[in-house]
Design a protein around this motif. Structure first.
Motif, short mmCIF file in Angstrom:
data_model
loop_
_atom_site.label_atom_id
_atom_site.label_comp_id
_atom_site.label_asym_id
_atom_site.label_seq_id
_atom_site.Cartn_x
_atom_site.Cartn_y
_atom_site.Cartn_z
N GLY A 1 0.82 -1.20 0.00
CA GLY A 1 0.00 0.00 0.00
C GLY A 1 0.85 1.25 0.00
N LYS A 2 0.56 2.17 0.89
CA LYS A 2 1.27 3.44 0.93
C LYS A 2 2.35 3.48 2.01
N GLU A 3 2.72 2.29 2.52
CA GLU A 3 3.81 2.24 3.50
C GLU A 3 5.12 1.92 2.80
N PHE A 4 6.16 2.72 3.07
CA PHE A 4 7.46 2.42 2.49
C PHE A 4 8.03 1.22 3.23
N PRO A 5 8.38 0.14 2.53
CA PRO A 5 8.66 -1.14 3.21
C PRO A 5 10.08 -1.34 3.71
N ILE A 6 10.98 -0.39 3.43
CA ILE A 6 12.39 -0.56 3.77
C ILE A 6 12.86 0.60 4.64
N LEU A 7 13.72 0.29 5.61
CA LEU A 7 14.37 1.30 6.43
C LEU A 7 15.88 1.15 6.23
N LYS B 1 24.93 -10.39 -6.85
CA LYS B 1 23.85 -10.70 -5.91
C LYS B 1 24.40 -10.97 -4.51
N MET B 2 23.75 -10.40 -3.52
CA MET B 2 24.11 -10.64 -2.12
C MET B 2 22.98 -11.35 -1.38
N VAL B 3 21.84 -10.68 -1.23
CA VAL B 3 20.71 -11.21 -0.47
C VAL B 3 19.45 -11.14 -1.32
N ASP B 4 18.68 -12.22 -1.31
CA ASP B 4 17.39 -12.25 -1.98
C ASP B 4 16.41 -12.91 -1.03
N CYS B 5 15.64 -12.09 -0.32
CA CYS B 5 14.67 -12.60 0.65
C CYS B 5 13.31 -11.98 0.34
N ASP C 1 10.04 -3.68 -11.54
CA ASP C 1 8.79 -3.13 -10.99
C ASP C 1 8.98 -2.82 -9.51
N SER C 2 9.99 -2.02 -9.22
CA SER C 2 10.31 -1.64 -7.84
C SER C 2 11.18 -0.39 -7.87
N PHE C 3 11.08 0.39 -6.82
CA PHE C 3 12.07 1.45 -6.60
C PHE C 3 13.43 0.81 -6.42
N SER C 4 14.48 1.60 -6.54
CA SER C 4 15.85 1.14 -6.30
C SER C 4 16.52 2.12 -5.34
N ILE C 5 17.28 1.58 -4.40
CA ILE C 5 18.05 2.39 -3.46
C ILE C 5 19.52 2.09 -3.68
N TYR C 6 20.34 3.15 -3.69
CA TYR C 6 21.78 2.97 -3.81
C TYR C 6 22.45 3.61 -2.61
N MET C 7 23.15 2.79 -1.85
CA MET C 7 23.92 3.24 -0.69
C MET C 7 25.39 3.21 -1.08
N CYS C 8 26.07 4.32 -0.93
CA CYS C 8 27.48 4.38 -1.28
C CYS C 8 28.30 3.98 -0.05
N VAL C 9 29.00 2.86 -0.16
CA VAL C 9 29.80 2.37 0.97
C VAL C 9 31.30 2.58 0.74
N SER C 10 31.66 3.12 -0.42
CA SER C 10 33.06 3.47 -0.70
C SER C 10 33.10 4.36 -1.93
N GLY C 11 34.02 5.34 -1.93
CA GLY C 11 34.22 6.18 -3.10
C GLY C 11 33.10 7.18 -3.32
N LYS D 1 31.83 1.78 -4.45
CA LYS D 1 31.10 0.56 -4.13
C LYS D 1 29.71 0.98 -3.70
N LEU D 2 28.71 0.38 -4.35
CA LEU D 2 27.32 0.72 -4.09
C LEU D 2 26.55 -0.52 -3.70
N LEU D 3 25.74 -0.41 -2.66
CA LEU D 3 24.74 -1.43 -2.37
C LEU D 3 23.47 -1.03 -3.08
N GLU D 4 22.92 -1.94 -3.87
CA GLU D 4 21.68 -1.72 -4.61
C GLU D 4 20.56 -2.52 -3.94
N VAL D 5 19.49 -1.83 -3.55
CA VAL D 5 18.40 -2.47 -2.81
C VAL D 5 17.09 -2.29 -3.57
N THR D 6 16.38 -3.39 -3.79
CA THR D 6 15.07 -3.35 -4.42
C THR D 6 14.14 -4.29 -3.65
N ILE D 7 12.87 -4.30 -4.06
CA ILE D 7 11.90 -5.25 -3.49
C ILE D 7 11.67 -6.36 -4.51
#
Length: 322
Positions: A82-88, A244-248, A270-280, A316-322
């Motif tokens: 729904g309208k709840e963002f599912p990731i923190l 690929k790291m985690v697929d849950c 069919d999902s938003f994407s989040i990129y966390m920069c962990v280096s550089g 180095k980027l962590l890429e997060v999707t649903i």
């Protein structure tokens, strides 16, 4: 309004166990010596993120979801959450050991707290020599043995300690006792939930001289008492590829280790994407604009994006999707 790469104001959290690395290493807006967390992207009630860049600056994440719905989140994500963002999304600096804790699963969290459960993963960004994590038990336990260890103050003897270094990644499913050890700086990806059952806190007192609340009884029905070596994430580290790291069921996380530019076709995603920069550092561009990102920063890409260009010399980027 076109949904360009969105950055958000960090929500800083002062913690008993926090330090100064988030401010000193990532230039986060904190002036205390005990800053434990930077919430990068949050839909948690009372701590909703606000856009920090471009024409949408100052707009809350909830308002973005209201205005753009499937274009921002993706149709399948809206159908599910729904309208709840599912990731923190967080960065965490543990100057001291965190409490020994665990999180309930979805069923218990819904029944007791009208909340999601809390499955999470950690990517170690930095660790002092000798730093470790607590993840699970070092043997299979019965509930009574666990209860006795609390009464006898011997719980620490039953826990599993994992030495860590930069790049180590851990998947923490619900029910698993865990704690971040002193000297660890990490990126955390989790379900949107702030439900934590604290079972041991080293008998520490808060700033007012009080022992922090424990959740001994609530935790009993939520703990997995078995010894499981299911927490270290093994992943490929091929340069300039999406690894690929985690697929849950709650999130998918990849790592992208770059020393040159990369173009991604995300039309079918069919999902938003989040990129966390962990280096550089890098510049991330979609059809509607671009945003720079450096170590300790996070950017949100709308599901309506088709093409992504990452420009960098090293990141180095962590890429997060649903």
């Amino acid at each position: 309004m076109k949904l360009y790469p969105l950055k958000f104001d960090a929500i800083m959290k002062d913690r008993l166990w926090g330090g100064e690395k988030l401010q000193k290493l990532f230039n986060k807006p904190s002036k205390t010596e005990t800053t434990g967390e930077s919430w990068e992207l949050s839909g948690v009630k009372g701590d909703v993120s606000k856009v920090a860049n471009g024409e949408l600056s100052g707009t809350s994440l909830n308002q973005l979801i209201e205005d753009y719905s499937e274009k921002l989140l993706g149709e399948s994500v809206v159908n599910r959450f729904g309208k709840e963002f599912p990731i923190l999304i967080k960065f965490i600096d543990a100057k001291e050991d965190l409490s020994i804790q665990l999180h309930p699963n979805d069923e218990l969290a819904k029944e007791r707290h009208d909340s999601f459960g809390k499955t999470e993963m950690w990517y170690i960004m930095d660790a002092d020599p000798g730093a470790n994590l607590i993840v699970g038990f070092n043997k299979n336990l019965e509930k009574q043995e666990y209860k006795s260890s609390l009464e006898n103050n011997t719980l620490l003897d039953l826990l599993n300690y994992e030495p860590v270094k930069e790049g180590d990644t851990f998947f923490i499913n619900t029910g698993k006792v865990h704690a971040i050890g002193a000297g660890v700086l990490l990126a955390e990806i989790q379900q949107t939930s702030d439900i934590t059952y604290r079972v041991f806190d080293f008998n520490r007192k808060d700033k007012d001289g009080n022992l922090r609340e424990l959740h001994t009884d609530l935790a009993l029905d939520a703990i997995d008492f078995s010894k499981k070596d299911d927490f270290r994430v093994v992943y490929d580290r091929e340069k300039n590829k999406v690894n690929k790291m985690v697929d849950c069921p709650y999130f998918k996380t990849n790592i992208i280790d770059l020393d040159s530019d990369l173009n991604l076709d995300i039309t079918a995603r069919d999902s938003f994407s989040i990129y966390m920069c962990v280096s550089g550092s890098a510049t991330i561009e979609n059809e509607f604009g671009s945003s720079s990102i450096q170590k300790g920063e996070t950017v949100l890409i709308a599901a309506s994006s088709d093409i992504l260009k990452i420009t960098t010399k090293e990141a180095k980027l962590l890429e997060v999707t649903i």
